[in-house]
Design an enzyme around this catalytic site. Structure first.
Site, PDB file in Angstrom:
ATOM      1  N   ASP A   1       0.849  -1.192   0.000  1.00  0.00           N
ATOM      2  CA  ASP A   1       0.000   0.000   0.000  1.00  0.00           C
ATOM      3  C   ASP A   1       0.886   1.246   0.000  1.00  0.00           C
ATOM      4  O   ASP A   1       2.123   1.150  -0.047  1.00  0.00           O
ATOM      5  CB  ASP A   1      -0.911  -0.040   1.229  1.00  0.00           C
ATOM      6  CG  ASP A   1      -2.262   0.597   0.970  1.00  0.00           C
ATOM      7  OD1 ASP A   1      -2.354   1.508   0.122  1.00  0.00           O
ATOM      8  OD2 ASP A   1      -3.239   0.179   1.622  1.00  0.00           O
TER       9      ASP A   1
ATOM     10  N   ASP B   1     -10.404   2.782  -2.918  1.00  0.00           N
ATOM     11  CA  ASP B   1     -10.848   1.524  -2.318  1.00  0.00           C
ATOM     12  C   ASP B   1     -12.323   1.289  -2.625  1.00  0.00           C
ATOM     13  O   ASP B   1     -13.142   2.210  -2.590  1.00  0.00           O
ATOM     14  CB  ASP B   1     -10.708   1.582  -0.785  1.00  0.00           C
ATOM     15  CG  ASP B   1      -9.278   1.444  -0.334  1.00  0.00           C
ATOM     16  OD1 ASP B   1      -8.373   1.355  -1.188  1.00  0.00           O
ATOM     17  OD2 ASP B   1      -9.051   1.431   0.885  1.00  0.00           O
TER      18      ASP B   1
END
Length: 1361
Positions: A251, A312
């Site tokens: 990430d 997301d």
């Protein structure tokens, strides 16, 4: 010459640098390379130091580590000026600068992705979206991020068939880590939640035949605040390798996007250097995109196996659609970078969670397959429902996703909520791809949408065609050629995904290839693919056939009423597969069977007398003499024999052809053979000829259709002539010559082919209504407009919609040509088709086509003049069509003369579907019907006809009745029962004394009265249409035969209070007498009846007059000296016209008042009202208090429009708002859980709190709202409070809301006792700086009361806590 002598330095490396110990080292290259890591670190502080100095540093490390070391030799090769690390005879080459200068390695390493992984998109299971960062294994051991969870999911992936379907990764996401690295700077899992460690978890996953994935972050911290890899890239890469990790997701929180071009590349290098194959998933581009940096996808795809580009995913349809839009809008930029080993990642599959419906779940799965996206499920596999599991395991869609070509699909069409996405896949033949194609319907209109497109229009141009397979239905749709039309019905928020497999060999004749269709649908909307190349041939044929002057007169004397019969097309299409589907293919067997059934099942007796072939009956070629011939396998007896069979049944025989080179399905057309074909049809004893218009030039039709009609007439055989002439001209913008058309053809098509859907029927109906002035005058005996077949009894129309089609076709004087399987039609649909009354209208000998005479708010009225005729006055057939979708029947009322029925002798009314005699009505009588819903919704204003009224009396405006000291509670009829006055047909639900007595009984007997509900209130529609002889109001005598005084007495006898409705206007909203001009009389009438509550609406009144009118009527109510609660709609009507209400005056006159629109039975309506009250709270809340309340309208709990969670929210918020609690539900049928909401004692106590302070919205952010109301008890100056935490989010999981009481204004130092009101649960005591934490369901509420404590109950340390 001998090579230069190497110089070697012997030293040893600490074995702890090799996870697993020296016994795991051996000669494995990944472990040997790890030695170089030690040398880099050893030399990093020496820069230009000699190798011997580096060795000295390593020797010092021995003393620091005090552990076992491994023997290593470091040799310098002068020929290459490189150092070699030697262990047990194995040589590794290293440049000297690499060994000594580790700080610049990221600038000089290779960025090539060379792990050989991810050749198809990864598939597996990932924790995040479903389980997020739940680390509370004490209270939630089954759902927390732990080794137990991942082992359980691994077990289920294998045992439940996911692994067999291709899902093989078990991926840990954020929150698995301990908060700190270990003593040696290495990552470590949380020891309580992962007590066995990550290596043991990986081993468990591997033991199941699966692969293990892990999450980290290129930053100082992960997104959840755990240690990131920044500053530890190499150590962490080797740590993951030592744990046998197979997949690393990196990430990008807490890092600078500018650094990612180097950082992600560097970490990828270290992953490669470990020599362990690890799939590398990057969030590199998404963070750069949000920072305004254009990602370098060339670099990204050379480093990463997959990467995220967008936000997301959340557990909602809106989130899925945002991602889909991003990928569609940016496809030219991102698609080219996807391929084997490197994929765009739109994020997880949320199928099986809370936020997607079944149809929406199918969409995500289909589009992720088209996008060549990783398929990473994030769902609880323990609880997933079977239908969602089936979506995830759909082998056909997974096959598309995993296609080895690895080409990402694109959005190729988007219009009016319909999208088409296509992806090239294998097999490939002669440079032509196969395709996966997804048809997505983003509309929300409640019915499937038909999407029809040629393959050629989508870029599928293989001349050998494509085999079409519906992947969700797992159904082979046959082979389709490029200019053949693929038609699919797509559910709202749904998808149809097909695979189109390129055909390697030519399966058809050249004529069939030119036609463009085989086995499937037909009729391109505008089939001019050959126009450019064939225009000259058209001209030649025209010159040889049509240049002669022909008679255009229609002289066959046929079709004096609209033809009736059975036609194959819509139900059986071009099904020619008699080997695989003998009962449903186009064959003589099918038509004989239908002929038998038309006779035996009563259709012939009802008037259906034609059996008509449509396309696909022909052989692919004419015979040796140039004559048409049927397919010999499917029509072995020939057409003449089939016609004879039909005639033997007393029926007529019809056939299909096309005025073009080919029929729509590609069989031989009549162009160039007009006379021969007319004679052939006559020889076969054909009775009806339908002539289509594919593959012909519409300009030529003005000559061609009359020419063929002439040839038909010349045969001497009477043949009904059905033409598609005007339709093909209309679609290219020509204006048809209907005068010529009706002198040539018995019937003709004007509009598109009908499809098996309600939308298609409505499209046709709209066309006929919108163009009626142009086309109606040309219809009449012998020549009819044809809106196409009846599709009643098939799949696309409901029962109500089927009744609509039959009725409108009768009104339109349309041919009644059924296209349905008569073997399987259900009785109720058969009854529609055989309805004698409707057929009599359709076949009326006058032959006048009907018209749409009214269209308003989703209600249409269609009328057709019919026999008998009295003088100049026609009889009429009238169809009332309800196109609304609001779920309840709509009452339509019309005065006969308003729709042109003005015979002074009146009309005898018959309901044709019900076959009921409704009696005789005169022109000024009103005809009222209830029409069930089906179609498009409509909206209307609440009042539209103001009356100008000026009252010049000076009156007292003071409210002095002493009532409603707390918000009124009771039962009110309107929202549930509206203005239902039909007590003959609906005695249990009509507005009547019986209904109100029944509700009074239930309020008393079912605990509502005990809970505080005490008013039984009539709303509109109780009145008679006229006042009595003395000018007084009177109830409807049939529905209230005992009178209002008796009803009030009955209510009072139950210990309840009685309320009634009226309107400050000339009429009530429903058109009954209003009080205007009768204020004093009506006030005294209500008092004489024993009324306790009066609601005065404001329809048909001027809002400007209300400032005088409402106070005047209040004055008269007070003067009666009967205590009557006074409910006003005064401010609502003023707000709607832009006036600013005078709330000071209003609250001095009225006990309660409406500010906003009527509530409807929907969550959207509840939220609109809440938004109004929240947005305007500063102007309206101060005026509420004991005796005078803002009224947001009724409680709709227990009806149809609110879920359980939404119902709880309305109840809680109405209590916070100090709103009247007036139930409008059927208390006979309400479910127990909704009854419990309405009778919740704790919430009612808040509502009825004696302080009478209206609550407010005190927090609003990201879908979470907090509403607070001061209540009793009060300690000094400190109030208690009721709090409602409202979750308007749709992310599919409860939202944790955490706040200190002090943040909410609750600052009593003695604290508050907290009670959860729906759960009736005591949560204990909390001090002002204590944190209150609640989990709130989506579209739900948590409501607590916080009772201020009178004394100091805690120790100092408890106060500090």
């Amino acid at each position: 010459m001998l090579p230069p002598q190497r110089k070697c330095f012997d030293f040893i490396v600490p074995s702890r640098h090799f996870p697993g110990g020296p016994n795991r080292f051996g000669l494995r290259s990944d472990r040997v390379v790890y030695i170089r890591f030690m040398l880099i670190n050893a030399g990093s502080r020496l820069r230009s130091a000699s190798a011997s100095t580096a060795v000295d540093h390593v020797q010092r490390e021995k003393r620091n580590y005090g552990s076992a070391f491994l023997p290593v030799a470091l040799c310098h090769n002068p020929e290459s000026d490189a150092y070699e690390v030697s262990m047990k005879g194995k040589i590794i080459m290293c440049n000297s600068w690499v060994i000594l200068v580790s700080t610049v390695i990221c600038a000089t390493v290779s960025s090539a992705l060379d792990n050989g992984l991810g050749q198809t998109p990864p598939m597996g299971w990932l924790a995040w979206e479903r389980f997020r960062c739940n680390t509370d294994c004490v209270n939630d051991p089954e759902h927390c991020i732990s080794e137990h969870l991942f082992k359980t999911m691994a077990d289920l992936v294998v045992s439940e068939g996911y692994a067999d379907a291709g899902y093989r990764y078990i991926n840990v996401d954020d929150c698995w880590l301990a908060r700190e690295r270990d003593a040696y700077g290495r990552l470590q899992p949380d020891p309580q939640r992962f007590p066995s460690g990550m290596k043991a978890l990986a081993d468990y996953v591997h033991s199941k035949g699966l692969l293990f994935g892990i999450y980290e972050d290129y930053g100082n911290f992960t997104c959840a605040g755990y240690p990131g890899i920044l500053g530890h890239l190499e150590v962490d890469a080797y740590t993951f390798a030592s744990w046998d990790v197979d997949y690393v997701k990196l990430d990008g929180c807490y890092s600078h996007p500018k650094d990612m071009d180097r950082g992600y590349t560097e970490f990828g290098h270290y992953l490669l250097q470990t020599r362990r194959p690890m799939l590398y998933s990057c969030s590199w581009p998404v963070y750069q995109i949000y920072a305004g940096i254009t990602p370098n996808y060339t670099a990204i795809k050379s480093v990463c196996n997959l990467w995220r580009n967008y936000d997301d995913i959340q557990d909602s349809w809106a989130s899925v659609m945002k991602i889909v839009d991003y990928y569609g809008d940016n496809q030219e930029f991102i698609v080219p970078n996807a391929g084997p080993g490197h994929w765009n990642d739109p994020d997880m599959l949320i199928v099986g969670n809370f936020g997607l419906s079944y149809e929406q779940s199918k969409v995500q799965m289909a589009l992720w397959a088209i996008l060549a996206a990783p398929l990473l499920m994030s769902v609880d596999l323990r609880t997933i429902r079977p239908e969602y599991k089936a979506i995830l395991q759909n082998r056909g869609i997974i096959r598309v996703n995993q296609d080895p070509l690895g080409i990402q699909g694109k959005r190729i069409f988007r219009d009016k909520g319909i999208e088409i996405w296509a992806r090239p896949i294998t097999p490939v033949h002669a440079g032509k791809y196969s395709y996966g194609v997804a048809f997505v319907n983003r509309r929300t209109d409640g019915t499937p949408t038909e999407v029809s497109v040629t393959l050629h229009e989508m870029g599928l141009d293989n001349q050998n065609g494509y085999r079409i397979t519906d992947l969700y239905a797992e159904r082979d749709l046959g082979v389709l050629l490029p200019h053949g039309r693929l038609t699919v019905d797509v559910n709202p928020s749904g998808v149809v995904i097909v695979r189109c497999d390129v055909q390697p060999t030519r399966l058809f004749t050249q004529n069939e290839l030119d036609a463009g269709l085989f086995f499937s649908n037909r009729r391109p909307f505008n089939s001019f693919q050959h126009k450019a190349t064939m225009r000259n041939s058209w001209a030649i044929l025209a010159s040889t056939v049509i240049l002669a002057t022909v008679s255009s007169a229609l002289e066959n004397g046929l079709a004096r009423t609209p033809p009736m019969g059975w036609l194959a097309w819509e139900r059986f299409r071009c099904n020619t597969d008699c080997a695989g589907d003998p009962e449903n293919c186009i064959s003589e067997n099918l038509f004989k069977t239908m002929a038998d059934l038309v006779v035996s099942e009563g259709y012939a007796e009802a008037g259906y007398n034609h059996i008509n072939l449509d396309d696909c009956w022909l052989a692919g070629e004419r015979d040796a003499d140039g004559r048409l011939q049927p397919d010999p396998d499917r029509f072995p007896s020939g057409i003449k024999a089939l016609a004879d069979y039909v005639h033997s049944k007393g029926l007529l025989f019809g056939i299909y052809e096309d005025y073009g080179n080919f029929t729509c399905a590609g069989y031989p057309g009549i162009l160039g053979h007009l006379e021969v074909d007319a004679n052939t049809f006559a020889e076969w004893d054909v009775d009806y000829v339908k002539l289509d218009g594919c593959y012909a030039d519409p300009i030529d039709m003005d000559q061609g259709y009359p020419a063929f009609g002439q040839y038909l007439n010349q045969t001497g055989r009477p043949m009904v002539y059905s033409c598609s002439w005007p339709f093909y001209q209309i679609i290219i913008g020509m204006e048809p010559n209907y005068t010529a058309i009706k002198t040539t053809c018995n019937l003709w098509r004007n509009y598109n082919d009908i499809q098996d859907s309600w939308e298609s029927v409505m499209d046709i109906v709209d066309y006929y209504g919108d163009n009626q002035d142009l086309i109606v005058p040309h219809a009449g005996p012998g020549h009819w407009n044809d809106p196409d077949m009846l599709i009643i009894g098939n799949f696309g129309l409901s029962y109500e919609q089927s009744k609509v089609q039959m009725a409108i076709w009768a009104i339109l004087a349309a041919p009644l040509l059924m296209s349905v399987d008569l073997r399987t039609i259900r009785p109720e649909y058969k009854a529609i088709l055989q309805n004698r009354g409707l057929i009599e209208v359709n076949q009326d000998p006058l032959g006048v086509q009907g018209r749409r005479v009214s269209a308003n708010q989703g209600i249409e009225i269609w009328a057709r003049p019919i026999t008998p005729v009295n003088g100049e006055k026609h009889s009429y057939a009238i169809a009332f069509v309800n196109r609304r979708t609001d779920g309840t029947p709509t009452e339509v009322s019309v005065i006969l003369q308003d729709i042109g029925l003005d015979s002074q002798t009146g009309y005898h009314i018959t309901d044709l579907y019900e076959e009921s005699d409704l009696g005789i009505l005169l022109p000024d009588d009103m005809l009222s019907v209830d029409v069930n819903p089906s179609g498009k919704p409509a909206m209307s204003n609440s009042w539209v006809v103001p009356a100008i009224i000026v009252i010049c009396a000076t009156v007292s405006s003071a409210l002095d009745n002493g009532l409603a000291r707390t918000p009124p509670m009771g039962w009110l009829a309107w929202e549930r029962f509206r203005c239902n006055t039909d007590c003959v047909n609906d005695p249990e639900h009509c507005i009547s004394e019986h209904l109100f007595k029944t509700m009074a009984d239930l309020v008393a007997s079912e605990g509502y009265a005990e809970a505080g509900y005490k008013y039984i209130i009539l709303d509109d529609c109780w009145l008679a249409k006229e006042r009595d002889a003395y000018g007084r109001l009177q109830p409807d005598p049939q529905r209230f035969p005992s009178g209002m005084k008796a009803l009030a007495d009955y209510v009072h006898s139950k210990g309840l209070l009685f309320g009634v409705y009226e309107d400050y206007g000339n009429f009530t909203c429903a058109g009954y007498p209003g009080i205007l001009g009768h204020l004093d009389v009506d006030a005294y009438t209500f008092a004489s009846w024993g009324v306790d509550y009066l609601k005065i609406d404001g329809c048909y009144a001027n809002p400007k007059d209300m400032d005088q009118g409402y106070p005047e009527f209040g004055f008269y109510l007070n003067w009666t000296e009967r205590p009557i609660v006074y409910s006003c709609s005064w401010p609502c009507y003023q707000v709607a016209t832009g006036m600013k209400p005078n709330y000071t005056a209003i609250k001095s006159v009225c006990n309660l008042w409406r500010n906003y629109d009527d509530i409807d039975d929907s969550w959207a309506s509840v939220l609109e009202i809440l938004d109004y009250y929240g947005d305007n709270q500063d102007s309206i809340a101060p005026h509420a208090g004991p005796g005078h309340w803002n009224d947001p309208d009724m409680l709709i709990i227990g009806n149809f429009g609110l879920s359980y969670e939404e119902s709880k929210a309305q109840m809680a918020l109405w209590a916070i708002l100090a709103a009247p609690l007036l139930i409008s539900a059927d208390l006979r049928t309400i479910r127990p859980e909704y009854k419990a909401i309405l009778q919740n004692k704790g919430i009612i106590q808040v509502s009825q709190d004696s302080l009478g302070i209206q609550g407010r919205r005190i927090f609003k952010d990201r879908g979470i709202e907090i509403w607070a109301r001061p209540i009793n008890p009060v300690n000094g100056e400190k109030h208690s409070f009721a709090l409602a935490f409202l979750n308007r989010r749709t992310d599919g999981t409860p939202t944790d809301v955490s706040v200190t009481l002090q943040d909410l204004g609750l600052d009593s130092p003695s604290g508050y006792r907290i009670t959860e009101l729906f759960a009736d649960h005591d949560l204990g005591f909390l001090l002002p700086h204590g944190k209150l934490i609640v989990d709130v369901n989506p579209s739900g509420v948590v409501m607590v009361r916080c009772d201020v404590q009178p004394t100091y109950l805690f120790h100092e340390n408890e106060l500090d806590a």
